[in-house]
Design a protein around this motif. Structure first.
Motif, mmCIF file in Angstrom:
data_model
loop_
_atom_site.group_PDB
_atom_site.id
_atom_site.type_symbol
_atom_site.label_atom_id
_atom_site.label_comp_id
_atom_site.label_asym_id
_atom_site.label_seq_id
_atom_site.Cartn_x
_atom_site.Cartn_y
_atom_site.Cartn_z
ATOM 1 N N ASP A 79 -15.394 -4.800 -4.586
ATOM 2 C CA ASP A 79 -14.525 -3.854 -6.594
ATOM 3 C C ASP A 79 -13.897 -3.450 -5.506
ATOM 4 O OD1 ASP A 79 -14.553 -3.418 -8.953
ATOM 5 O OD2 ASP A 79 -15.870 -1.573 -8.355
ATOM 6 N N ILE A 80 -12.255 -4.267 -4.945
ATOM 7 C CA ILE A 80 -11.354 -3.495 -4.861
ATOM 8 C C ILE A 80 -10.161 -4.083 -5.622
ATOM 9 C CG2 ILE A 80 -11.730 -2.211 -2.686
ATOM 10 C CD1 ILE A 80 -10.693 -4.673 -0.620
ATOM 11 N N ALA A 81 -8.947 -4.014 -5.532
ATOM 12 C CA ALA A 81 -7.690 -5.486 -6.000
ATOM 13 C C ALA A 81 -7.488 -6.754 -4.659
ATOM 14 C CB ALA A 81 -7.050 -4.155 -6.551
ATOM 15 N N GLU A 82 -6.845 -7.262 -5.395
ATOM 16 C CA GLU A 82 -6.569 -8.518 -3.963
ATOM 17 C C GLU A 82 -5.702 -8.528 -3.715
ATOM 18 O OE1 GLU A 82 -5.943 -13.159 -4.215
ATOM 19 O OE2 GLU A 82 -6.809 -12.902 -6.446
ATOM 20 N N ARG A 83 -4.819 -7.916 -3.958
ATOM 21 C CA ARG A 83 -3.990 -7.189 -3.343
ATOM 22 C C ARG A 83 -3.664 -5.971 -2.456
ATOM 23 N NH1 ARG A 83 -2.869 -4.481 -7.648
ATOM 24 N NH2 ARG A 83 -3.173 -1.885 -8.226
ATOM 25 N N THR A 84 -4.535 -5.380 -2.189
ATOM 26 C CA THR A 84 -5.522 -4.837 -1.638
ATOM 27 C C THR A 84 -6.270 -5.123 0.031
ATOM 28 O OG1 THR A 84 -5.838 -2.834 -3.349
ATOM 29 C CG2 THR A 84 -6.795 -2.679 -1.186
ATOM 30 N N VAL A 85 -6.522 -6.372 -0.280
ATOM 31 C CA VAL A 85 -7.351 -6.812 0.606
ATOM 32 C C VAL A 85 -6.504 -7.674 1.005
ATOM 33 C CG1 VAL A 85 -8.347 -9.487 0.693
ATOM 34 C CG2 VAL A 85 -9.716 -7.762 -0.719
ATOM 35 N N LYS A 86 -5.331 -8.311 0.782
ATOM 36 C CA LYS A 86 -4.315 -8.845 1.303
ATOM 37 C C LYS A 86 -3.588 -8.007 2.778
ATOM 38 C CE LYS A 86 -2.460 -12.141 -2.522
ATOM 39 N NZ LYS A 86 -1.289 -12.775 -3.135
ATOM 40 N N ALA A 87 -3.474 -6.225 1.766
ATOM 41 C CA ALA A 87 -2.755 -5.671 2.492
ATOM 42 C C ALA A 87 -3.677 -4.996 3.802
ATOM 43 C CB ALA A 87 -2.463 -4.448 1.755
ATOM 44 N N HIS A 88 -4.601 -5.555 3.524
ATOM 45 C CA HIS A 88 -5.780 -4.600 4.626
ATOM 46 C C HIS A 88 -5.618 -5.789 5.770
ATOM 47 C CE1 HIS A 88 -7.771 -1.382 3.944
ATOM 48 N NE2 HIS A 88 -8.224 -1.326 2.359
ATOM 49 N N LEU A 89 -6.013 -7.025 5.491
ATOM 50 C CA LEU A 89 -5.891 -8.303 6.350
ATOM 51 C C LEU A 89 -4.246 -8.370 6.918
ATOM 52 C CD1 LEU A 89 -6.564 -11.000 4.343
ATOM 53 C CD2 LEU A 89 -7.937 -10.624 6.799
ATOM 54 N N SER A 90 -3.158 -7.736 6.530
ATOM 55 C CA SER A 90 -1.966 -7.576 7.196
ATOM 56 C C SER A 90 -2.247 -6.919 8.330
ATOM 57 C CB SER A 90 -0.534 -7.168 6.459
ATOM 58 O OG SER A 90 -0.298 -8.211 5.450
ATOM 59 N N SER A 91 -3.271 -5.396 7.994
ATOM 60 C CA SER A 91 -3.322 -5.292 9.372
ATOM 61 C C SER A 91 -4.027 -4.980 10.052
ATOM 62 C CB SER A 91 -3.961 -3.253 8.638
ATOM 63 O OG SER A 91 -4.481 -2.606 9.971
ATOM 64 N N ILE A 92 -5.034 -6.003 9.810
ATOM 65 C CA ILE A 92 -6.851 -6.747 10.675
ATOM 66 C C ILE A 92 -5.767 -7.472 10.956
ATOM 67 C CG2 ILE A 92 -8.494 -8.267 10.627
ATOM 68 C CD1 ILE A 92 -9.127 -7.237 7.808
ATOM 69 N N PHE A 93 -4.356 -8.682 10.844
ATOM 70 C CA PHE A 93 -3.899 -9.485 11.818
ATOM 71 C C PHE A 93 -3.273 -8.319 12.877
ATOM 72 C CE2 PHE A 93 -3.186 -12.621 8.015
ATOM 73 C CZ PHE A 93 -4.737 -12.763 8.450
ATOM 74 N N GLU A 94 -2.446 -7.938 12.750
ATOM 75 C CA GLU A 94 -1.373 -6.815 13.886
ATOM 76 C C GLU A 94 -2.880 -6.388 14.964
ATOM 77 O OE1 GLU A 94 1.463 -3.275 13.332
ATOM 78 O OE2 GLU A 94 0.917 -4.307 11.780
ATOM 79 N N LYS A 95 -3.809 -5.421 14.175
ATOM 80 C CA LYS A 95 -4.467 -4.906 14.855
ATOM 81 C C LYS A 95 -5.051 -5.763 15.779
ATOM 82 C CE LYS A 95 -5.484 -0.544 12.343
ATOM 83 N NZ LYS A 95 -6.553 -0.113 11.505
ATOM 84 N N LEU A 96 -5.899 -7.090 15.711
ATOM 85 C CA LEU A 96 -6.359 -7.863 16.484
ATOM 86 C C LEU A 96 -5.628 -9.287 17.768
ATOM 87 C CD1 LEU A 96 -9.110 -8.354 14.073
ATOM 88 C CD2 LEU A 96 -9.184 -7.230 16.263
ATOM 89 N N ASP A 97 -3.925 -8.862 16.932
ATOM 90 C CA ASP A 97 -2.991 -9.894 17.175
ATOM 91 C C ASP A 97 -3.112 -10.915 16.855
ATOM 92 O OD1 ASP A 97 -0.644 -10.140 18.621
ATOM 93 O OD2 ASP A 97 -1.684 -10.434 20.616
ATOM 94 N N VAL A 98 -3.560 -11.530 15.828
ATOM 95 C CA VAL A 98 -3.956 -12.742 14.837
ATOM 96 C C VAL A 98 -3.325 -13.456 14.574
ATOM 97 C CG1 VAL A 98 -6.152 -12.917 16.035
ATOM 98 C CG2 VAL A 98 -5.737 -12.243 13.847
ATOM 99 N N LYS A 99 -2.302 -14.159 14.246
ATOM 100 C CA LYS A 99 -0.894 -14.210 12.842
ATOM 101 C C LYS A 99 -1.968 -15.016 11.379
ATOM 102 C CE LYS A 99 1.509 -16.748 16.739
ATOM 103 N NZ LYS A 99 2.107 -17.224 17.551
ATOM 104 N N ASP A 100 -2.922 -15.894 11.433
ATOM 105 C CA ASP A 100 -3.809 -15.894 10.247
ATOM 106 C C ASP A 100 -5.241 -16.035 10.246
ATOM 107 O OD1 ASP A 100 -4.532 -17.863 11.868
ATOM 108 O OD2 ASP A 100 -3.066 -19.513 11.630
ATOM 109 N N ARG A 101 -5.440 -16.279 9.360
ATOM 110 C CA ARG A 101 -7.103 -16.703 8.969
ATOM 111 C C ARG A 101 -7.809 -17.212 9.784
ATOM 112 N NH1 ARG A 101 -7.510 -14.171 3.374
ATOM 113 N NH2 ARG A 101 -9.696 -15.436 3.239
ATOM 114 N N LEU A 102 -7.458 -18.482 9.833
ATOM 115 C CA LEU A 102 -7.454 -19.028 10.551
ATOM 116 C C LEU A 102 -8.263 -18.849 12.592
ATOM 117 C CD1 LEU A 102 -9.439 -21.867 12.165
ATOM 118 C CD2 LEU A 102 -7.188 -22.942 11.979
#
Length: 206
Positions: A173-196
């Motif tokens: 129940d959040i905005a899709e742009r919020t999901v994208k922002a969280h994913l960018s943070s997740i990628f950076e913290k875990l040192d991964v480049k993409d969803r795969l």
């Protein structure tokens, strides 16, 4: 397709037998196989083409592909599947990715691959679903996911299940742009480049 310097030669071949003859005597940079050719959907034929293609990039086309068929095609040796409904711009994108030694998956194929990777990880490590951390301090020290916030971990786990950004947004129940922002943070913290890469990481640590 043969490339000589800056010159590109395209050869049309009308049968599987003629393709075998061509590949036995010539090299190619790219093979686009029309799956409507007689015999083209035979798994043994496809395996033989894959074994003969040498360094050529192999694309399957001409028919519609289910996500399962797309993954099966990649497992055989194809690097992309192009249904006849694709427009010119999409075809250009695929050729660009393939020419750079990449692999193209459709928007439907990516969640299917994520789900399969997740399933494979669960089957390979059945005990990982049973173990619980009893010492929170030790868990924080040893678990790479401890760097994520609660919301980021929720999103990472949903992505690991194959959910799209839209599905994650609806679930939480959040905005899709919020999901994208969280994913960018997740990628950076875990040192991964993409969803795969995130799915592979999660399968080994969650």
């Amino acid at each position: 397709m043969k490339v000589s310097g800056s010159k590109v030669t395209v050869r049309m071949i009308g049968s599987i037998a003629a393709l075998f003859d061509f590949l036995s005597a010539n090299s190619a940079k790219l093979i686009v196989l029309d799956m409507n050719l007689p015999g083209a959907r035979n798994s043994e034929v496809l395996k033989k083409i894959a074994s003969m293609k040498d360094q050529a990039r192999l694309i399957f086309g001409g028919i519609s592909f289910t996500p399962a068929a797309e993954l099966a095609s990649l497992a055989i040796g194809a690097v992309a599947c192009c249904p006849p409904t694709l427009g010119e711009s999409e075809c250009r994108k695929i050729l660009s990715v393939v020419s750079k030694k990449g692999v193209w998956l459709s928007s439907a194929g990516i969640p299917a691959l994520m789900a399969r990777l997740h399933e494979s990880a669960v089957h390979t490590n059945p005990e990982s679903q049973k173990n619980e951390e009893t010492d929170s301090f030790t868990a924080a020290e040893t678990n790479p996911l401890s760097c994520l916030t609660r919301r980021e971990l929720e999103i990472a786990r949903l992505v690991n299940k194959g959910c799209s950004n839209k599905a994650v947004a609806k679930e939480l129940d959040i905005a899709e742009r919020t999901v994208k922002a969280h994913l960018s943070s997740i990628f950076e913290k875990l040192d991964v480049k993409d969803r795969l890469q995130l799915v592979v990481f999660m399968s080994g640590h969650d």
